[in-house]
Design a protein around this motif. Structure first.
Motif, PDB file in Angstrom:
ATOM      1  N   ARG A 112      -0.957  13.182  13.737  1.00  0.00           N
ATOM      2  CA  ARG A 112      -0.112  12.088  14.251  1.00  0.00           C
ATOM      3  C   ARG A 112       1.020  12.573  15.171  1.00  0.00           C
ATOM      4  N   ASP A 162      11.697  11.775   1.973  1.00  0.00           N
ATOM      5  CA  ASP A 162      10.467  11.005   1.782  1.00  0.00           C
ATOM      6  C   ASP A 162      10.779   9.536   1.519  1.00  0.00           C
ATOM      7  N   THR A 204       4.296   8.691   7.496  1.00  0.00           N
ATOM      8  CA  THR A 204       3.410   8.649   6.328  1.00  0.00           C
ATOM      9  C   THR A 204       3.501   7.279   5.651  1.00  0.00           C
ATOM     10  N   ARG A 205       4.698   6.725   5.599  1.00  0.00           N
ATOM     11  CA  ARG A 205       4.920   5.391   5.012  1.00  0.00           C
ATOM     12  C   ARG A 205       4.055   4.348   5.710  1.00  0.00           C
ATOM     13  N   VAL A 243       0.374   4.914   4.975  1.00  0.00           N
ATOM     14  CA  VAL A 243       0.009   4.545   3.604  1.00  0.00           C
ATOM     15  C   VAL A 243      -0.094   3.022   3.467  1.00  0.00           C
ATOM     16  N   THR A 302       6.343   9.377  -0.197  1.00  0.00           N
ATOM     17  CA  THR A 302       5.498   9.727   0.954  1.00  0.00           C
ATOM     18  C   THR A 302       6.324  10.474   1.991  1.00  0.00           C
ATOM     19  N   THR A 330       5.862  13.754   5.401  1.00  0.00           N
ATOM     20  CA  THR A 330       5.074  14.797   6.049  1.00  0.00           C
ATOM     21  C   THR A 330       4.961  16.037   5.155  1.00  0.00           C
ATOM     22  N   GLU A 340       3.586  14.690   1.424  1.00  0.00           N
ATOM     23  CA  GLU A 340       2.344  13.899   1.506  1.00  0.00           C
ATOM     24  C   GLU A 340       2.506  12.684   0.580  1.00  0.00           C
ATOM     25  N   LEU A 341       1.585  12.480  -0.369  1.00  0.00           N
ATOM     26  CA  LEU A 341       1.817  11.415  -1.367  1.00  0.00           C
ATOM     27  C   LEU A 341       2.042  12.094  -2.707  1.00  0.00           C
ATOM     28  N   TYR A 391      -5.616   9.778   2.092  1.00  0.00           N
ATOM     29  CA  TYR A 391      -4.683  10.460   2.995  1.00  0.00           C
ATOM     30  C   TYR A 391      -5.178  11.867   3.319  1.00  0.00           C
ATOM     31  N   THR A 429      -6.091  13.510   7.007  1.00  0.00           N
ATOM     32  CA  THR A 429      -5.386  14.659   7.588  1.00  0.00           C
ATOM     33  C   THR A 429      -6.378  15.737   8.025  1.00  0.00           C
TER      34      THR A 429
END
Ligand code: PXG
Length: 291
Positions: free
Chosen positions: A45, A188, A212-213, A216, A246, A248, A251-252, A279, A283
């Motif tokens: 991204r 996050d 990431t938010r 997701v 969440t 970078t 991650e989650l 996710y 990636t």
């Protein structure tokens, strides 16, 4: 191969990658940054991160001497030069060297730094077992003081919150905004699942609009889960069925306890697990490899 840093157009060895003590990034935290990942030879991204970088720059009236396309090329070039297929990219732009006054009028040239290095990952059990978090006294920046949407070099309040969490023996803090609503973690964004609905604080609560938010929320909607951006109190987290962070770097990451209360059944939840899998798949496979 590795250890080359992009410094205003030049790739220099790590040991020589230095900035002036008169740099306003150093003196005042006057600058912006992005944290980006390389997975499986692909920069994840990158465009989204660059859009946010240029928005942050515009908001703080910082001129970047590169167009967005040029910056994209510079990032790709630096990743290739370092030859790391899984890596962390830190893109930092400061106002540049000036004098000892606050006024940046003498900062003639902004400093662009692109670091590509190994990423220090969280231990694997964090993802299978989850972590506990606490809310901390240090509040997130006021939106009308320094908007958290700006990814600025001023991370002191987040750093204080992280120290408060560490001293309390947990890995991450939940920060509240000035009204006492939950905003986000120190690096996050936060989500809860409750009665089949995925919820996260809206951007106006004072958060970074995490890439990431956003992703997701898209993944959840695609799998038929209702998503709501709504103000959330601490209580909402205490009574959630599931909770996760969440980002970078993170991650989650499943959260199984908040402020001493167990979340759900005290184990990472099924929706969290499915989103982690989706996710990870993305990636590894999305976009063209650059090396
Ligand atoms: N909130 C804050 C305050 C952040 O700093 C996020 C949310 C998540 O945003 P993204 O776009 O990453 O989903 C961040 C991201 C680091 C590091 O090295 C920090 C971030 C990202 C990558 C690395 O501390 N912050």
């Amino acid at each position: 191969m590795s250890g080359l840093v992009f410094m205003n157009g030049n790739l220099v060895p790590k040991a020589e990658a230095t900035v002036s003590v008169y740099d306003h990034g150093f003196l005042y935290g006057d600058g912006i940054f992005e944290g980006i990942r390389v997975y499986n030879g692909r920069i994840f991204r990158l465009r989204d991160h660059l859009y946010r970088l240029y928005e942050s720059a515009h908001s703080i009236m910082l001129t970047i001497d590169y167009t967005l396309d040029e910056m994209e090329k510079a990032v790709i070039e630096t990743v290739k030069a370092n030859g790391l297929r899984d890596a962390y990219i830190r893109l930092v732009i400061s106002r540049g060297p000036g004098d000892l006054g606050l006024n940046p009028k003498n900062c003639e040239k902004s400093q662009v730094v692109i670091i590509v290095d190994h990423i220090s990952l969280y231990p694997a059990e964090v993802y299978t077992e989850g972590i506990t978090v606490i809310t901390v006294p240090t509040r997130r920046n006021l939106t009308d003081a320094l908007d958290p949407k700006i990814k600025s070099l001023n991370y002191l309040n987040n750093i204080l919150a992280r120290i408060e969490a560490e001293r309390a023996g947990v890995m991450e803090a939940l920060m509240l905004n000035n009204q006492g609503y939950v905003s986000e973690g120190t690096a996050d964004n936060v989500f809860i699942m409750r009665r089949g609905v995925l919820k996260t604080p809206p951007a106006h609560m004072g958060i970074l609009e995490g890439i990431t938010r956003e992703l997701v929320m898209d993944l959840a909607r695609e799998s038929g889960i209702a998503v709501k951006e709504v103000p959330l109190t601490r209580h909402d987290f205490y009574v959630a069925d599931e909770c996760f962070l969440t980002g970078t770097a993170a991650e989650l990451m499943p959260v199984i306890g908040v402020d001493g209360r167990q979340v759900g059944n005290g184990k990472p939840g099924p929706v969290t697990g499915n989103l982690i899998d989706a996710y990870r798949e993305l990636t590894r496979t999305e976009g063209e490899p650059v090396l």
